[in-house]
Design an enzyme around this catalytic site. Structure first.
Site, PDB file in Angstrom:
ATOM      1  N   GLY A 279      -9.522 -44.607  19.926  1.00  0.00           N
ATOM      2  CA  GLY A 279      -9.380 -43.520  20.422  1.00  0.00           C
ATOM      3  C   GLY A 279      -9.790 -43.389  21.700  1.00  0.00           C
ATOM      4  O   GLY A 279     -10.015 -44.474  22.424  1.00  0.00           O
ATOM      5  N   THR A 281     -11.851 -43.231  25.621  1.00  0.00           N
ATOM      6  CA  THR A 281     -13.274 -43.634  26.005  1.00  0.00           C
ATOM      7  C   THR A 281     -14.304 -42.448  25.789  1.00  0.00           C
ATOM      8  O   THR A 281     -15.356 -42.885  25.536  1.00  0.00           O
ATOM      9  CB  THR A 281     -13.086 -44.011  27.490  1.00  0.00           C
ATOM     10  OG1 THR A 281     -12.132 -45.220  27.280  1.00  0.00           O
ATOM     11  CG2 THR A 281     -14.463 -44.720  28.035  1.00  0.00           C
ATOM     12  N   GLU A 301     -12.582 -49.130  19.759  1.00  0.00           N
ATOM     13  CA  GLU A 301     -11.281 -49.526  20.285  1.00  0.00           C
ATOM     14  C   GLU A 301     -10.824 -48.421  21.113  1.00  0.00           C
ATOM     15  O   GLU A 301     -10.497 -47.532  20.654  1.00  0.00           O
ATOM     16  CB  GLU A 301     -10.103 -49.923  19.073  1.00  0.00           C
ATOM     17  CG  GLU A 301     -10.592 -51.073  18.321  1.00  0.00           C
ATOM     18  CD  GLU A 301     -10.744 -52.411  18.943  1.00  0.00           C
ATOM     19  OE1 GLU A 301     -10.266 -52.368  20.135  1.00  0.00           O
ATOM     20  OE2 GLU A 301     -11.292 -53.349  18.311  1.00  0.00           O
TER      21      GLU A 301
HETATM   22  N1  LIG Z   1      -7.841 -49.656  21.669  1.00  0.00           N
HETATM   23  C1  LIG Z   1      -7.036 -49.384  20.647  1.00  0.00           C
HETATM   24  O1  LIG Z   1      -6.900 -50.120  19.683  1.00  0.00           O
HETATM   25  C2  LIG Z   1      -6.439 -48.082  20.583  1.00  0.00           C
HETATM   26  C3  LIG Z   1      -5.206 -47.694  19.805  1.00  0.00           C
HETATM   27  C4  LIG Z   1      -4.716 -46.397  19.754  1.00  0.00           C
HETATM   28  C5  LIG Z   1      -4.969 -45.534  20.749  1.00  0.00           C
HETATM   29  N2  LIG Z   1      -6.024 -45.724  21.553  1.00  0.00           N
HETATM   30  C6  LIG Z   1      -6.807 -44.775  22.341  1.00  0.00           C
HETATM   31  O2  LIG Z   1      -6.782 -43.448  21.623  1.00  0.00           O
HETATM   32  C7  LIG Z   1      -6.588 -42.325  22.615  1.00  0.00           C
HETATM   33  C8  LIG Z   1      -5.290 -41.538  22.105  1.00  0.00           C
HETATM   34  O3  LIG Z   1      -5.907 -40.969  21.055  1.00  0.00           O
HETATM   35  P1  LIG Z   1      -6.576 -39.376  20.868  1.00  0.00           P
HETATM   36  O4  LIG Z   1      -5.970 -38.547  21.815  1.00  0.00           O
HETATM   37  O5  LIG Z   1      -6.518 -39.084  19.469  1.00  0.00           O
HETATM   38  O6  LIG Z   1      -8.120 -39.852  21.144  1.00  0.00           O
HETATM   39  P2  LIG Z   1      -9.458 -39.097  20.677  1.00  0.00           P
HETATM   40  O7  LIG Z   1     -10.396 -39.665  21.359  1.00  0.00           O
HETATM   41  O8  LIG Z   1      -9.166 -37.660  21.510  1.00  0.00           O
HETATM   42  O9  LIG Z   1      -9.495 -38.845  19.300  1.00  0.00           O
HETATM   43  C9  LIG Z   1      -9.448 -39.693  18.276  1.00  0.00           C
HETATM   44  C10 LIG Z   1     -10.199 -39.291  17.079  1.00  0.00           C
HETATM   45  O10 LIG Z   1     -11.664 -39.009  17.303  1.00  0.00           O
HETATM   46  C11 LIG Z   1     -11.746 -37.701  16.712  1.00  0.00           C
HETATM   47  N3  LIG Z   1     -12.962 -37.130  17.444  1.00  0.00           N
HETATM   48  C12 LIG Z   1     -12.897 -36.275  18.374  1.00  0.00           C
HETATM   49  N4  LIG Z   1     -14.135 -35.973  19.010  1.00  0.00           N
HETATM   50  C13 LIG Z   1     -14.959 -36.599  17.955  1.00  0.00           C
HETATM   51  C14 LIG Z   1     -16.197 -36.533  17.958  1.00  0.00           C
HETATM   52  N5  LIG Z   1     -17.262 -36.010  18.671  1.00  0.00           N
HETATM   53  N6  LIG Z   1     -16.827 -37.526  16.834  1.00  0.00           N
HETATM   54  C15 LIG Z   1     -16.215 -38.139  16.081  1.00  0.00           C
HETATM   55  N7  LIG Z   1     -14.797 -38.349  16.108  1.00  0.00           N
HETATM   56  C16 LIG Z   1     -14.218 -37.390  17.054  1.00  0.00           C
HETATM   57  C17 LIG Z   1     -10.445 -37.020  16.805  1.00  0.00           C
HETATM   58  O11 LIG Z   1     -10.364 -36.048  15.817  1.00  0.00           O
HETATM   59  C18 LIG Z   1      -9.419 -38.122  16.518  1.00  0.00           C
HETATM   60  O12 LIG Z   1      -9.189 -38.424  14.988  1.00  0.00           O
HETATM   61  C19 LIG Z   1      -5.903 -43.184  23.988  1.00  0.00           C
HETATM   62  O13 LIG Z   1      -7.090 -43.341  24.848  1.00  0.00           O
HETATM   63  C20 LIG Z   1      -5.578 -44.452  23.495  1.00  0.00           C
HETATM   64  O14 LIG Z   1      -5.934 -45.461  24.451  1.00  0.00           O
HETATM   65  C21 LIG Z   1      -6.855 -46.919  21.414  1.00  0.00           C
END
Ligand SMILES: NC(=O)c1ccc[n+]([C@@H]2O[C@H](COP(=O)([O-])OP(=O)(O)OC[C@H]3O[C@@H](n4cnc5c(N)ncnc54)[C@H](O)[C@@H]3O)[C@@H](O)[C@H]2O)c1
Length: 586
Positions: A279, A281, A301
């Site tokens: 997700g 950063t 990641e």
């Molecule tokens: N490096 C990789 O492999 C990879 C792959 C795909 C996406 N991404 C990244 O993901 C991001 C986009 O995805 P997003 O908007 O869903 O990301 P996000 O960080 O907003 O959410 C990711 C997940 O975390 C959960 N979450 C939110 N707050 C939390 C907390 N306090 N504790 C635990 N979990 C929590 C969300 O519900 C969701 O399931 C982009 O930054 C993208 O680059 C990285």
């Protein structure tokens, strides 16, 4: 002689039989999955074009789902609380105890069943992903199907080999180190227990299958918390997994897909034996903070800001457009900064602008489009803010793509962002520093390879990079100086299709690896084992010359010169000859 012949013939027969076995394909049962609620035209409670906030005040325990391309309501799922997450983890823990004893063949069979279903239902899987995330079927085929099939195939073919005990060898000899010649040293890979995965919305199918297949292949159970922005599809995909578990004779509770917001994810972090977070950063940092309380190991990641470098001897505008526009730019490893050699800069810009003008954008399932929607509606405001910031600081918009929309009335607001090419950009602009995660192509000029490397490294992120040159050695040399986790030479993001390779970044892109050999072993309890080949030392009672014995050993094994080593050996021999009772030495 006759015996030798017999052994040789038997060995040949044995290998021929094994070869034949490989030629006979395993029988993979077909699974039936209920699709009645995900077929096109079947929405959830309400089939109209309405916007429903996912999280409404007074309705905190429900996730509302809609199709971002049409705003059509898809349905709702529960947002689980701590106790409910605990219950899922506890059930997974029980199931894992049985699964840990399963054979690799059984694990392979589970994966084959999933692979067969994926191959036979590509369109359905992509349609469901498109409805939940707004991407086109082709984008889904690339990011959901190809990647998943490659990963499963790699695991089925090679997974077992990488989970075998690994003896530490020095030039074909098992070596436990100089002083440990009487021992063997090996690493064993056994299951960790329950792995937790918190995943984003950008590839709803692959983001679930990706951690799941590695975790269960390594003998673990897994609980996957999916994004609140991709829960509707996750519910369907979890039915595929359940059917596959049943058909493979695996415990029903081995895999759990759970829904909810940040609180649900937070609960999961503290309950599992290892957590894979995929997700942003910002959320990654919160997850790490939470994990610190229970010392739960984490793989992070996170976001990316990958540079795309084109030397003057390369012509890659088509690949550049795909690298930026795939899934409307909502790719962690999408290209976000384009550095083009001055000699071909204008030609590259002209070609990219020409391609972008041809890009058709619209609701993926309503016609043939090259680009779909942006998954999170509010995200388009952020994208526009990044463009505004750049323009205020002197950037020039070279082209903005067109939106082709059927008549959806006023309900369709802001979930599409046109592909946009920006020139005259520099690193003071937010869009050259922050992750964009959208279809924006900022292009900068460079004059030397050193300058390109400096620009590429001037970032807080370090996920991947792409470098293009007709001179492969030059491209490799540039890539090797970029501080990041992955490099594609003369291509874009292909390291992910080489599933033996690990995936992961550095700096704000996180740490740890999830794919490849390293990712698979990362799902394991890695145990170092030193074992006696033979044993002759006795510790007590300590012999009179025990210290002299150790001193001679140290000189012999670690002495820096041959003379010193020889001196140690002589001292050792002296001790052996002067005192027969060597066994009492230590
Ligand atoms: N490096 C990789 O492999 C990879 C792959 C795909 C996406 N991404 C990244 O993901 C991001 C986009 O995805 P997003 O908007 O869903 O990301 P996000 O960080 O907003 O959410 C990711 C997940 O975390 C959960 N979450 C939110 N707050 C939390 C907390 N306090 N504790 C635990 N979990 C929590 C969300 O519900 C969701 O399931 C982009 O930054 C993208 O680059 C990285």
């Amino acid at each position: 002689m006759d015996v030798l012949w017999a052994v040789a013939i038997l060995a040949i027969l044995f290998y021929l039989c094994r070869l034949l076995m490989l030629l006979i394909p395993p029988v993979v049962p077909e699974i039936v999955v209920d699709t009645s609620d995900v077929m096109l035209g079947k929405g959830g409670d309400d089939d109209s074009y309405i916007y429903v906030a996912r999280r409404r005040s007074g309705d905190e325990d429900t996730v509302h789902c809609y199709d971002p391309a049409t705003m059509k309501y898809l349905g709702q799922l529960p947002a689980l609380n701590f106790d409910e997450v605990s219950d899922h983890v506890a059930r997974a823990r029980e199931a894992q105890k049985k699964w840990a004893r399963s054979s690799f063949e059984k694990r392979r069979q589970l994966l084959r069943i999933l692979l067969k279903y994926t191959i036979d239902h590509q369109e359905l899987i992509c349609e469901v992903s498109a409805r939940d995330s707004g991407k086109t079927l082709v984008d889904a085929a690339l990011g959901e199907i190809l990647t998943t099939c490659e990963k499963i195939t790699w695991l089925v073919g090679q997974g077992e080999q990488w989970l075998q005990p690994e003896y530490r060898l020095v030039k074909l000899f098992i070596s436990a180190g100089r002083m440990m010649l009487h021992k063997t040293a090996r690493v064993e890979y056994s299951p960790i227990g329950v792995i937790g995965a918190i995943v984003p919305w950008n590839y709803p199918f692959h983001n679930i299958l990706n951690p799941m297949v590695s975790a269960v292949f390594a003998g673990n159970a897994i609980v996957i918390k999916v994004s609140e922005h991709a829960s509707w599809s996750a519910f369907f995909y979890s039915r595929i997994i359940k059917a596959a578990l049943r058909a493979a004779g695996a415990p029903a509770d081995l895999v759990h897909v759970i829904t909810g917001y940040g609180e649900t994810g937070k609960a999961l972090v503290s309950l599992v034996d290892k957590l894979i977070f995929v997700g942003s950063t910002a959320v990654g940092k919160m997850v790490m903070e939470q994990a610190a309380k229970t010392l739960t190991p984490v793989v992070l990641e996170l976001g990316g800001k990958d540079p795309f470098i084109v030397c003057e001897d390369a012509d890659v505008a088509q690949i550049a457009a795909r690298a930026a526009l795939q899934s409307s730019g909502q790719n962690c490893a999408g290209a976000e900064r384009f550095y083009i050699h001055a000699q071909i800069y204008q030609q590259f810009v002209d070609e990219v602008v020409r391609i972008v003008r041809t890009v058709r954008m619209g609701p993926p399932l309503e016609g043939l489009f090259d680009m779909g929607a942006v998954c999170i509606q509010e995200h388009t405001d952020r994208l526009q803010a990044l463009v505004n910031d750049a323009v205020t600081k002197g950037a020039e918009i070279a082209v903005r793509g067109d939106l082709v929309l059927p008549d959806f009335g006023n309900s369709v607001v802001g979930q599409f962002y046109p592909p946009t090419v920006l020139l005259n950009v520099n690193h003071s602009m937010r869009l050259m520093q922050e992750e964009i995660f959208g279809p924006i192509i900022p292009i900068m000029k460079f004059h030397s390879d050193d300058e390109a490397i400096t620009l590429a490294n001037d970032s807080n992120f370090g996920l991947g990079c792409s470098v293009f040159s007709a001179n492969k050695e030059r491209a490799v040399a540039i890539a090797s100086k970029i501080y990041c986790g992955m490099a594609a030479i003369n291509d874009f993001a292909v390291t992910y299709m080489c599933q033996s390779l690990p995936f992961g970044g550095v700096k704000n892109s996180g740490f740890g690896k999830f794919a490849g050999v390293e990712g698979l072993r990362g799902c394991c309890l890695v145990k170092s084992i030193a074992e006696d080949r033979f044993s002759f030392f006795k510790t007590y009672p300590v012999a009179e010359n025990a210290f002299q014995f150790e001193e001679a050993l140290v000189r012999m094994f670690y002495g820096l010169t041959v003379v010193e080593k020889f001196q140690g050996l002589v001292n050792l021999v002296k001790i052996f000859t002067e005192q027969k009772d060597v066994k009492k030495t230590l």
